[in-house]
Structures are given as C-alpha cells and as structure tokens.
Design an enzyme around this catalytic site. Sequence first.
Site, PDB file in Angstrom:
ATOM      1  N   CYS A 196       0.776  -1.247   0.000  1.00 22.49           N
ATOM      2  CA  CYS A 196       0.000   0.000   0.000  1.00 22.49           C
ATOM      3  C   CYS A 196       0.809   1.300   0.000  1.00 22.49           C
ATOM      4  O   CYS A 196       0.443   2.221  -0.741  1.00 22.49           O
ATOM      5  CB  CYS A 196      -1.030   0.002   1.125  1.00 22.49           C
ATOM      6  SG  CYS A 196      -0.821  -1.206   2.389  1.00 22.49           S
TER       7      CYS A 196
ATOM      8  N   ASP B 198      -2.718  -7.586  -4.402  1.00 22.39           N
ATOM      9  CA  ASP B 198      -3.311  -6.403  -3.806  1.00 22.39           C
ATOM     10  C   ASP B 198      -3.974  -5.540  -4.880  1.00 22.39           C
ATOM     11  O   ASP B 198      -3.624  -5.605  -6.057  1.00 22.39           O
ATOM     12  CB  ASP B 198      -2.196  -5.584  -3.144  1.00 22.39           C
ATOM     13  CG  ASP B 198      -2.636  -4.931  -1.857  1.00 22.39           C
ATOM     14  OD1 ASP B 198      -3.851  -4.832  -1.640  1.00 22.39           O
ATOM     15  OD2 ASP B 198      -1.766  -4.523  -1.085  1.00 22.39           O
TER      16      ASP B 198
ATOM     17  N   LYS C 227     -14.160  -3.706   7.563  1.00 23.27           N
ATOM     18  CA  LYS C 227     -13.738  -4.588   6.474  1.00 23.27           C
ATOM     19  C   LYS C 227     -14.720  -5.741   6.304  1.00 23.27           C
ATOM     20  O   LYS C 227     -15.496  -6.072   7.203  1.00 23.27           O
ATOM     21  CB  LYS C 227     -12.343  -5.146   6.757  1.00 23.27           C
ATOM     22  CG  LYS C 227     -12.251  -6.004   8.020  1.00 23.27           C
ATOM     23  CD  LYS C 227     -10.875  -6.612   8.192  1.00 23.27           C
ATOM     24  CE  LYS C 227     -10.814  -7.484   9.449  1.00 23.27           C
ATOM     25  NZ  LYS C 227      -9.595  -8.289   9.526  1.00 23.27           N
TER      26      LYS C 227
ATOM     27  N   HIS D  61      -5.750  -1.352  -4.914  1.00 21.90           N
ATOM     28  CA  HIS D  61      -6.215  -0.171  -4.186  1.00 21.90           C
ATOM     29  C   HIS D  61      -7.205   0.567  -5.072  1.00 21.90           C
ATOM     30  O   HIS D  61      -6.924   0.847  -6.236  1.00 21.90           O
ATOM     31  CB  HIS D  61      -5.030   0.738  -3.823  1.00 21.90           C
ATOM     32  CG  HIS D  61      -4.005   0.033  -2.994  1.00 21.90           C
ATOM     33  ND1 HIS D  61      -2.764  -0.299  -3.463  1.00 21.90           N
ATOM     34  CD2 HIS D  61      -4.070  -0.441  -1.729  1.00 21.90           C
ATOM     35  CE1 HIS D  61      -2.092  -0.930  -2.517  1.00 21.90           C
ATOM     36  NE2 HIS D  61      -2.860  -1.032  -1.456  1.00 21.90           N
TER      37      HIS D  61
ATOM     38  N   HIS E 246      -8.560  -1.244   0.302  1.00 18.87           N
ATOM     39  CA  HIS E 246      -7.541  -2.277   0.084  1.00 18.87           C
ATOM     40  C   HIS E 246      -8.311  -3.566  -0.174  1.00 18.87           C
ATOM     41  O   HIS E 246      -9.261  -3.859   0.560  1.00 18.87           O
ATOM     42  CB  HIS E 246      -6.702  -2.539   1.345  1.00 18.87           C
ATOM     43  CG  HIS E 246      -5.985  -1.363   1.901  1.00 18.87           C
ATOM     44  ND1 HIS E 246      -4.658  -1.132   1.680  1.00 18.87           N
ATOM     45  CD2 HIS E 246      -6.408  -0.360   2.707  1.00 18.87           C
ATOM     46  CE1 HIS E 246      -4.285  -0.037   2.333  1.00 18.87           C
ATOM     47  NE2 HIS E 246      -5.338   0.447   2.962  1.00 18.87           N
TER      48      HIS E 246
ATOM     49  N   GLN F 205       1.351 -10.830  -2.993  1.00 18.04           N
ATOM     50  CA  GLN F 205       0.004 -10.452  -2.579  1.00 18.04           C
ATOM     51  C   GLN F 205      -0.712  -9.804  -3.761  1.00 18.04           C
ATOM     52  O   GLN F 205      -0.197  -8.860  -4.357  1.00 18.04           O
ATOM     53  CB  GLN F 205       0.094  -9.474  -1.404  1.00 18.04           C
ATOM     54  CG  GLN F 205      -1.186  -9.324  -0.622  1.00 18.04           C
ATOM     55  CD  GLN F 205      -0.959  -8.561   0.677  1.00 18.04           C
ATOM     56  OE1 GLN F 205      -0.223  -7.575   0.702  1.00 18.04           O
ATOM     57  NE2 GLN F 205      -1.574  -8.994   1.745  1.00 18.04           N
TER      58      GLN F 205
ATOM     59  N   ARG G  94       7.644 -10.744   5.184  1.00 19.71           N
ATOM     60  CA  ARG G  94       7.277 -10.522   6.581  1.00 19.71           C
ATOM     61  C   ARG G  94       8.001 -11.556   7.439  1.00 19.71           C
ATOM     62  O   ARG G  94       7.994 -12.750   7.108  1.00 19.71           O
ATOM     63  CB  ARG G  94       5.762 -10.648   6.780  1.00 19.71           C
ATOM     64  CG  ARG G  94       4.960  -9.643   5.987  1.00 19.71           C
ATOM     65  CD  ARG G  94       3.466  -9.819   6.165  1.00 19.71           C
ATOM     66  NE  ARG G  94       2.717  -8.934   5.281  1.00 19.71           N
ATOM     67  CZ  ARG G  94       1.397  -8.901   5.186  1.00 19.71           C
ATOM     68  NH1 ARG G  94       0.664  -9.716   5.952  1.00 19.71           N
ATOM     69  NH2 ARG G  94       0.795  -8.081   4.349  1.00 19.71           N
TER      70      ARG G  94
END
Length: 636
Positions: A329, A378, A459, A380, A505, A376, A358
């Site tokens: 992000c 992802d 979420k 946005h 997200h 990921q 991570r």
Amino acid sequence: MITITFPDKSIKQFDNFPTGMDVAQSISQGFARNCVAMKIDGRLLDLSRTIETDTAIEFITVNDDNALEVLRHSAAHVMAEAVLNLYPEAKLTIGPVVEDGFYYDIDMPPISKDDLGKIEAEIQKIIKAKATFERQVVTKDQALEIFKDNPFKLELIHELSDQEISLYKNGQFIDLCRGPHIPHTGMIKGIKLMKISGAYWRADQSREQLQRLYGTAFFDKKKLNQYLHLIEEAKKRDHRKVGTRLDLFSFHDEAPGMAFFHAKGMDMWNALLDYWREAHRAAGYVETKTPVLLNRKLWEKSGHWDNYRENMYTCVIDDEEYAIKPMNCPGGMLLYKTRSYSYRDLPLRAGEVGLVHRHELSGALSGLFRVRSFHQDDAHIFMTPDQIEAEVLGVLRLAEQIYNKFGLTFHLELSTRPEKSIGTDAQWEQATSGLEKALKHYGQEYFINEGDGAFYGPKIDIHIKDALGRTWQCGTVQLDMALPERFDLTYKGQDNDKHRPIMIHRVIYGSMERFFGILVEHFAGRFPLWLAPVQAVILPITQDLADHADQVKTDLEAAGIRCEVDHRNETLKKKIREAQINYVPLILTIGEKEKKTGTLSVRTLDGKVKLGLSPAEFVTPVQKHIKKRILDDIVL
C-alpha cells in the site's frame, strides 16, 4: 414468581428460583438431555445457574454452533484430570479451546505419543462416571490457598483484579475457570488426543518448558470418526507432499520460509496469474508495480515503522535505512500522488501482484501456508464517498467470479469499528454503512464481527471453503481512512475544492503462495485441464518413435497446450499408470499406426480412450476447454 420468556415469545412462570436445567426440563426431558448451556442477557451460562429475576432465555443445544466450544472446554478439564490421575506430580497451567479442539499446557516430564492411549483410557473412566461440573465462587485468598502448590496458577491468580474468583469442580478435580461447562462429563461421547508438542509458559522462551497436549471432542462418535477421516484425507492431500510428487515447488535451508517454484509449478503459477490479469482487466483495473525496497521515511509516514517494525526486514544503503516491503500500500500511495485527479477520474482501480516479505518465527512456518516471502494480489481503489457501495459490490462480484473457476464457495464476515481506531464517528458511520449496503445488495448472508475491524476502517472478510469443507480466509475488502490522510491524497470535486478520497484495500487470492497451496489440497493434485502443470503427456510405444513424439509435442505446444514426452525405456502400461497417478488430464500414445496416419490416440482421466483422432479433432476442443477455463474434465 419468576417469569421466563423464550425466543418464540412464549412465557413460563415458576414459583421458586429455577436453574436453567429446571427450565429446560419443564419443556421436556428429551429437550433437556440435549441442552448444553443457556444464554441470558447475552451471557453464556451453565444450566446449573439459578435464575433469580424475570428474564429472557435461550438454550444452547448440541446442534448449535457454539455448543462444541462449551463441550471442548469441558473436555480440556477432563483431559487435565486424567493427566493428574496418572502423573500426580504434574502442574497444570492453562487449557483453552482452539479451532477444531483444545489443548492444555502442563509442567510434567516429557511423554510421547505412545502415552496418549493410557491417558485416553483414563479419560473414558471419567466420562463414564458422569461427574457434574460444579461452579464455585471463592475469594482471592481462598483461591491462593487451594492452588498453593501450583506456581503457575498462583501467578494467574495474583494477576486477577477480581476479589471473587470462579472455580469448577468435577469429581475430585478442581480448576480456575470462568465457564460455562456442560452439565456432566457423560455428554462427551467422542474424544481423541491428537498430538503432543513443546511450549513455553506465557510463550516466553526464558520461562519453563511445558508439554502441550492437543485433543478434540464431539457430542457423538460418528462426528469424531468423520473428523478423523477428514484429518487422514487432509494428510493425503498435504500440499507439501503433493507438490513434491508433482515437482511443483520446494523449500531449502538456505532460504527458510521462501518457496522455490519449479518449472511445472511456474506453469501453474502463470495460469493463475494470467486468469487474474484477464479478470481484472475486464473489471476495469490497471496493473501497477512498485519497488520491493523503500526508504524508512516512507514506512514512518505510513505508520508501519512504529506498528509493524518487528515483522520487517531492513538494510542500510548509503547511510540511509531501508525496509523490504511487508505490504504494497505505501508504494500505491506514491503512485497516486504522481498526478492530479478530479472526481471524473474516480474510481481508480489499481492492482499489483507485489512481492512482500514478513518475518515469521521459524516454528510458525508451514509449507506455502505460512511463509516469509509471498506475492500479494493487492489492489487499491480510490473513490468518492458515494461510490463506496458500488465499488465494494464490484469487488464481491469479482471475487465470486474468480472463486467459481475453482469450485470454491465462500461466506462473508463484516468486521466493525474496534475500540482503538482513527477517524470520526461520521466517517466510520459512512464507511460501515457503505459496506452494509453493498452486502445487502449482494444478497448473500453475512456474519458480523463486532469490533474486529482494522484501526483504520471496517472490512469484509471472504472465507472460502475447500473440497474437505475446511475454510480459509483469503479475500478481504478493507476501507481505509488513514493512509489517504497520512499521504494527503486529494481529488478535485465538482465544487472545484480539494477532497479526500476514500480508499479500499482488497485481495482475492490473498497470498498467491498460500492460495496455490490451498488449490493443491482442494484438488488433491487432480487439477482442471486449464490449470494442470502438464496438460498432456505423449507416450511413444517404442524408442523408434521418439522423434515423431517430439514433433507431436512441438505441434501441441504451438497450439498452446502444455505437454511433455515420456522417453523412458519402460513399458507402456507403467507409463500410463504413472501418468494417471500424477493426474495428467490427457495421455497420448504414439504407435506406428498413429505415425503413419498422422492421428492421435488419447486417454482421459476418466479412463475413456479415443482412437484415430486427427490433430484438429484433438486440438480444437482442448483449446476451447482451456480458453473457457472449464472446471470439469474434458469430453473428446
């Protein structure tokens, strides 16, 4: 006179103060036998508790979802009692319910899996005794006296602020506990101790090492046996074993928690990625890419440096500190700021399959399911407030479309504002309302997790269900009011003033690696044709036909079909058998007849054989099947 109101609004009155069991028995003895606990004013309580005021009551029976948690809580006590009966020197610590069962951490000499049988035998004695669970309330001083020989319990008691502490007694066994519990031990019809592992007291490696005993329990043996069968089936489908057998990926000590994908694994990976890109392009997304390594200042601005630092890998370049991104992000925020936007440009849907890292403890690593390095998927979405409902609905429909390709069903959970959060009440109301409206418009039942949202916004979590009925939280849709503020993102509104965009997200695969592993176990390696790493294998009957087999391979690859030739000097029967074991969807045998006539003999996984197919008769339906990404086996 006590008045009890039932969920159907009917009432009953009692002259004396009844227990929950008294009320259940007033309905019928059969009903009472199936009651596990009761709920009064939202609190789950034992049936032995006395009701002293007019109230509404809801009974929890063996068929209710939260009944198993009560049962397994009680089973943990029974297991602990059995251990103390066999090992009197043991010291109990804590024994919580966990997903699919329970465990108890115990300070005792090491035991092996071979010892579980005698503990289970002792458990059965306790179950047969049908000992009742009796709640007792004592003072803190009394609790300290009762557990004076157990330093772990004393530590817990000293930390309690309550001056009155609840204990539960069944038979000769007594333990600290808030409850509730089942009426008696005889309700545990199916129980199995699953494994033993080591654990540290309070998860602190400097503290005492304990034995952690895991178990599971059910209200009947049939469900226990079904669960144990599921465990065995899951072992057969273990993605680490199947992935090794099919030559898809591997792990190496030189990079713990970071998967190495082999050529066949990359074929499957790229098939997943190609579909992701196609589906997202059709849904109005653009694809972006941001660097893996970013300056510390960015992570401070995003808040990750203060809140996520222990999970990040860092390095120093030219005396500046950098971090490998744990999420995509912040880079997406920088991309947004490279130009100006008006309300006409929104929504902006930007997707990125970004490589993130991570730090996970080595003991937590688990194949592709828990790694340190993963991709990921992802995205946005930057939008105006009035676009929230439509954009969330679009994500849900896209997720449904993608999961359907794999035969995966799912359920939805809405998580609302937690105690610690940023943003105003009005912002949270607007964001939560937008999610709720989208969910209602979507029309699928959803569950609410009160207070479980992220600190920056509510979420929706999407939990998929695989072929074994296991659920996995993969997709998520999160509204964020923090990063647009932190990065001062704006757009020009109809009034020509600057406004703050709302941001979503969202992920659908989630972690590509984890989703890959889920699919391996979901299909047990028997992938649909479009996803199979090897779509066709060519088997020359003799070595003299090797060159012709290679030419067939070249032609099929030119037609977009992933294939290989088995040149081994083995019998045809053995080659066919191995191809079937590896779930290759299409098995082509090449003999002199096929060479002379330019035809193909094809065997499908259902055992059907088609002889004398022309290349076009074979390639055309296969190409169509692959292009449509059909889940079912191909029919030629």
